[in-house]
Scaffold this motif. Structure first.
Motif: not given
Length: 822
Positions: A562-563, A567-572, A594-596, A630-632
């Motif tokens: 999900q994260r 990230l893909k939607k946010a281009h991060a 949402r804040f991760m 990469a997703v914390g």
């Protein structure tokens, strides 16, 4: 009484009154008061200046003892002016106005000037007014700008006013208010600031002896420039002394007497050897390799116009998103909850150093190995002797003498590093006879930890050079811990968790704790509303059952996927870029953003999970280790059985950072570290850390269970989130289809529907037909036929004949399959 006696008595009374009146009007008293005010100003200035460097060392002692600290003679105080200076500066800085307290020295100096020169007091009142206004404005401003710093920049007053302004006006509103106040103050008082002599000092053109002499006329005044010009040619009798810079203690050691060999080919006399003892640097001294922290005001970046057009729902929000707003009054644990194990009376045992050095030299000379230099670096539990061999000596020859040196020194845990990476020396690590305990409080109170600019800082302990070692878990990015029973693994895990609790806000990091032993991580259950993350239908926040462990690991995989979608939607590319955009309100929560927070998974006993669940545990852990950084999401896995069937190749390949406590064999050491050495540790927190091939020997910081419970209680007593941080739901149990068939949907072959449709269309239940028409192997076609029979589509086998088909049309087949699924 006669008239003469009365007159004498009255005369004596008048004489006393006149003496008292003249004494009160004596012009020396203002001079004395001026000297007292000057001394007080200098005293405060020195105390405040010393507080800038010693506040972290004295704060807990002063805060706990208060004024009673003045009656204690055993407490070590680092302030230049002792306990009184520490208490006074603590009251002004921590409980008062912070750094702005320095300005309060100026009214004292102005008062001294007025008393000394006996001029009107108008300038003093102005100076006092400006000082108070400065404190009232600057103290909240410093707390507002430097709110994330551990140093009390604005003191208790500044923190309270800044927090109140943030709550009432918001961050942007408070910032604008400070700007308008500053501009208004400058404009209103600009002319007066240029013309007044508020903080100007004009010293009298007379000597101190003349001023103190009674009956002196009013001295003439001169400005400071004239006074300095007259004093230019006078030489000051006081020499400026520069403080000695801290550094290693170096001293020479005389030659060691060695018995001469009888042969004429005796080696040349042993050169004079130098022994360098690196003492522990002060806790307040910055690390020489670490750049000083730069404190800059908070800058709020406005979202760009094109991004606001995309996120139209959020364009009205100007303030950046604050993830800590839900728990804005949360206070991090105080160091007073931890025990101070440091012993200030520990001294360097020169006799032990000399004996070890002599034994090393004798042992090497016995095997005809000459050395040209030796130096010692003293750590809390181990001393490193670095030797420089003479030209022509083979390193492997010294390495092979490991057991001989251990025998000559009568010590366990001798380890030879040949050569030391990055140095032209060979290291011999020898355990100290008197070992020091490295307390977690001692490590967390250092500036290196407080000013660490890391996402997930963990204070592991101290190196051999007595330097505090801080690592960033996000750079590791996963940690594998191994060691025999009772060697410090559980203490090491508590040290890591305590570091995160002391450094991070509950909104910034979440902990997933797995404890198959059910007793090690049990105290952390109280943090369920603050720091813990677990499944929604879970009774206990600490996962102990193997079945729930499997569900939790798969749930973390879902969270990871999900994260990555977000990230893909946010281009991060990673969690830092994503959260930066979310805080700047460039991502719309209405679109699922949402804040991760960071998620740290801790498994205390990995061997038990592998033995009971096997691949069900290993596969999701391997997937998380490969992709989750990469997703914390970061993993910390501990085991007391570092064997190859527990720490498999898949696990080792994805855990570059490994922490080894003492193990029982060289095989286990090679399994965990890919090198020897862990079997030669001395235990009780002695450990080796390898990251990317570099190996470091550390002494783990010690924290006892009562200390952990105190810290946890201090957090749990505060307000928590309304609901815990739940992981995504994972339903691990699939329902069987077809009633009592025992088949699950995942058990069906991928070609099952094609085979069922083929059988119904041809009304022939033949395995060979399925094999031929679908181009499958015979075994696979046979399994599909068994599945068709189990679900009631075809009948049982009738030998060489084709099976009977119970369904006649495609509609019947689809209806039958729908009923099976329901």
């Amino acid at each position: 009484m006669t008239k003469t006696t009365k007159k004498k008595t009255q005369s004596k009374k008048r004489t006393k009154k006149s003496a008292v009146r003249s004494a009160a009007l004596d012009r020396r008293w203002p001079k004395v008061m001026a000297v007292i005010c000057t001394l007080m100003a200098i005293y405060l200035l020195l105390a405040f200046t010393s507080y800038l460097t010693s506040w972290s060392l004295d704060q807990d002692k002063v805060h706990e003892a208060g004024w009673s600290l003045l009656l204690e003679d055993s407490t070590v105080i680092h302030n230049w002016l002792g306990a009184l200076g520490a208490v006074v500066s603590h009251k002004f800085f921590f409980l008062g106005a912070g750094l702005a307290s320095f300005v309060l020295v100026l009214p004292l100096l102005k008062l001294a000037h007025k008393l000394f020169t006996e001029v009107p007091w108008k300038g003093f009142r102005t100076a006092l007014q400006y000082s108070l206004v400065f404190v009232l404005i600057v103290s909240p401003l410093l707390s507002f700008v430097l709110s994330d710093s551990a140093f009390p920049w604005g003191g208790a007053y500044g923190d309270y006013v800044s927090g109140w302004l943030r709550t009432v006006l918001g961050t942007i509103g408070a910032a604008l208010l400070f700007v308008f106040i500053g501009i208004g103050f400058i404009v209103w008082n600009f002319h007066q600031l240029l013309t007044t002599d508020t903080f100007s000092f004009k010293w009298p053109k007379m000597s101190l002896a003349e001023l103190l002499r009674p009956g002196t006329k009013e001295p003439a005044h001169m400005d400071s420039d004239t006074y300095l010009a007259q004093k230019k040619d006078r030489s000051s009798p006081i020499e400026t002394l520069k403080p000695t810079e801290p550094g290693p203690i170096e001293f020479d050691i005389p030659k060691v007497p060695v018995e001469k060999r009888k042969k004429s080919t005796d080696p040349s006399p042993t050169p004079e050897l130098e022994l360098k003892v690196t003492s522990e640097p002060p806790a307040s001294a910055p690390d020489p390799e670490e750049k000083p922290m730069e404190i800059t005001p908070l800058k709020v970046e406005k979202p760009r116009e094109q991004e606001l057009i995309v996120e139209q729902e959020n364009k009205v929000h100007l303030d950046p998103y604050d993830p800590t707003a839900d728990l804005s009054r949360y206070e991090r644990p105080r160091l007073i909850n931890l025990v101070d194990y440091s012993d200030s009376n520990v001294e360097i045992n020169r006799e032990e150093l000399e004996q070890n050095k002599d034994q090393i030299i004798r042992t090497l000379l016995h095997y005809k190995i000459e050395i040209t230099k030796i130096q010692a670096t003293i750590g809390p539990t181990v001393t490193l002797y670095e030797i420089v061999p003479a030209p022509g000596v083979r390193i492997s020859k010294i390495k092979n003498l490991e057991d001989d040196i251990a025998l000559s020194l009568a010590a366990l845990g001798i380890r030879i590093i040949a050569p030391i990476p990055g140095k032209g020396t060979i290291g011999i690590e020898v355990p100290n006879k008197n070992k020091q305990i490295v307390g977690l409080k001692e490590v967390l109170s250092t500036e290196k930890f407080k000013q660490a600019k890391m996402d997930l800082p963990i204070a592991l302990g101290k190196t051999i050079a007595n330097e505090v070692f801080i690592a960033d878990l996000t750079k590791m990015p996963h940690l594998l811990i191994a060691g025999a029973t009772g060697q410090g693994k559980s203490v090491g895990i508590n040290t890591i968790l305590m570091s995160l609790l002391y450094k991070k806000h509950p909104s910034q990091v979440k902990l997933v704790l797995i404890d198959p032993k059910k007793v090690e991580l049990f105290p952390y259950r109280k943090l369920s509303d603050h720091f813990l993350a677990f499944l929604p239908n879970q009774d206990e926040p600490i996962i102990t059952e193997t079945k729930k462990v499997v569900y939790t690991l798969n749930s973390l995989c879902i969270e990871m996927d999900q994260r990555y979608d977000l990230l893909k939607k946010a281009h991060a590319r990673n969690i830092k870029e994503y959260n930066k955009k979310f805080v700047a309100r460039r991502l719309n929560p209405g679109n699922g953003h949402r804040f991760m927070p960071f998620i740290v998974l801790v498994i205390d006993e990995f061997a038990d999970l592998i033995m009971t669940a096997g691949k069900e545990v290993e596969l999701p852990i391997a997937r998380l280790a490969q992709l989750a950084r990469a997703v914390g999401i970061h993993l910390i896995i501990a085991t007391q059985r570092p064997s190859v069937n527990i720490i498999t190749g898949v696990i080792k390949a994805n855990f570059p950072a490994r922490l080894a406590f003492r193990v029982t064999s060289k095989v286990d050491s090679r399994t965990i570290l890919d090198a020897g050495g862990a079997d030669q540790l001395i235990g009780r927190g002695d450990m080796l850390l390898t990251v990317g091939g570099d190996m470091i020997r550390l002494q783990c910081a010690f924290v006892d269970t009562p200390e952990v419970e105190k810290v946890i209680d201090s957090i749990s007593e505060q307000q928590g989130f309304p609901s815990p941080f739940f992981l995504p739901e994972y339903d691990g149990e699939e329902k069987s289809i077809g009633g009592g068939s025992g088949l699950k949907e995942s058990d069906l072959d991928d070609m099952f529907q094609d085979a069922a449709l083929l059988v119904v269309q041809n009304q022939q239940g033949s395995t060979s037909m399925i094999q031929r028409r679908l181009k499958l192997g015979y075994n696979r076609a046979g399994r599909i036929m068994d599945q068709l029979e189990a679900l009631g589509i075809v009948g049982p086998s009738e030998g060489s004949k084709a099976r009977e088909v119970y369904l006649h049309t495609e509609q019947e087949l689809f209806h039958h399959l729908e009923q099976l699924q329901n």
